[in-house]
Design a protein around this motif. Structure first.
Motif: not given
Length: 368
Positions: A17-19, A37-40, A65-69
């Protein structure tokens, strides 16, 4: 797998997951909630089992980190809630430590994928007992949790621990308040080793514990309650044992060996199971043969929508999970969990093809 907290629909696999900042991660460790964190990008959201939640968080951060946010969020609410919310399509994926049968999956229109393997560990708060020294057989552990052994210096415990300074403290049982796959796995083991426990309490995600117990929400709630009360015994995932430096109990396994919980012991249990040999989700990893097998080992799963309305909407979660399948192993090692064998992962990858969007579009989940 790193995740953030939120509810929405998602898909199964080793995923990340991200953020989120380090400050957010500290909040997750304290509150069993990963907030990234949220992203576009469209957010991938999941909820469910607290057992693997910290690993899911690790995967999510690496994926971002590896998939543009790309943001992925996961809320540790318990296996029962994870199944409930993915069934209602309130999240894109649900985490569960209790596998659903083929009939249940078909009824709920879900795809189920094993993600990783971990261990449930009895832990104690006994000031006079050195860390990792207390030994319990399955039968004695079952009687402790059933309330039949009420003092820590009981003759049955002292007989298993000659020379160990056991206090004359009352046994205080800390159990899960929520419907939990960890509770189901723990009671499944206790029922296997103790006919009296099986008859009185049995295997249950929300057991009716006899007598007075202290109830806590999630694995992290269990840790907090344990630390607050000398004389306590609780059961938590092994990664919490490592992170919180808890006093873990040694158990006698099916081979008659005294063993401590560790990743090698979880891998040994996988190797001796039908999960590894046949890919059977319902296969038990409890009390498997083998000199080093940890006796309370179990698999954690992800559930996703098998018939999403649109293929494009299913793609983000599919990509996340597939990425975890490809990259999650290295991120899992050293976390207190064990990755699935590569031979099993290759078989499980075919389950992505079971997702059939209603608009006829095939979800894109491989690297673009």
């Amino acid at each position: 797998m790193p995740f953030k907290s939120v509810p929405a629909p998602f898909t199964p696999t080793h995923a990340a997951t991200a953020g989120g900042s380090r400050r957010v991660l500290r909040g997750l460790w304290l509150g069993a909630l990963l907030t990234l964190a949220s992203s576009a990008f469209a957010q991938v959201q999941g909820a469910g089992a607290s057992f693997p939640s910290l690993v899911y968080g690790r995967w999510a951060l690496a994926y971002e980190k590896s998939n543009g946010g790309q943001a992925v969020t996961y809320k540790a609410t318990g296996s029962g809630d994870g199944v409930k919310r993915i069934t209602a399509r309130e999240v894109q994926f649900g985490g569960s430590d209790s596998p659903l049968s083929a009939e249940e999956l078909a009824k709920r229109h879900l795809v189920q994928i094993p993600m990783l393997v971990g261990g449930i560990v009895p832990v104690v708060q006994l000031p006079s007992v050195p860390e990792g020294r207390l030994q319990l057989s399955g039968e004695v552990l079952a009687d402790l949790m059933a309330g039949r052994i009420r003092q820590w210096n009981d003759p049955r415990i002292t007989a298993l621990n000659p020379g160990l300074p056991l206090p004359a403290l009352a046994v205080r049982r800390v159990v899960r308040a929520d419907k939990s796959g960890t509770s189901e796995g723990f009671t499944r083991y206790l029922s296997e080793v103790s006919p009296s426990f099986a008859a009185e309490i049995g295997t249950n995600a929300q057991p009716k514990w006899p007598g007075e117990v202290e109830r806590a929400e999630g694995n992290d709630g269990m840790v907090k309650a344990l630390k607050a009360a000398p004389g306590s015994i609780a059961y938590v995932s092994y990664d919490r044992v490592q992170a919180e430096r808890l006093n873990a109990v040694r158990l006698r396994n099916a081979a008659g060996q005294w063993v401590s919980a560790n990743e090698a012991g979880f891998r040994a249990s996988i190797a001796e199971s039908e999960l590894s040999r046949k890919g059977d989700d319902l296969a038990s990893l409890m009390n498997r043969p083998g000199a080093s097998s940890w006796p309370i080992t179990m698999t954690s799963f992800v559930l996703i929508d098998a018939t999403p309305a649109k293929g494009d909407e299913a793609s983000p979660v599919m990509r996340f999970l597939y990425w975890c399948f490809m990259h999650g192993d290295d991120l899992t090692r050293g976390t207190g969990f064990a990755p699935l064998p590569l031979t099993l992962q290759s078989k499980l990858a075919a389950r992505f093809g079971a997702v059939k969007a209603q608009d006829g579009k095939v979800p894109h989940y491989q690297a673009m």
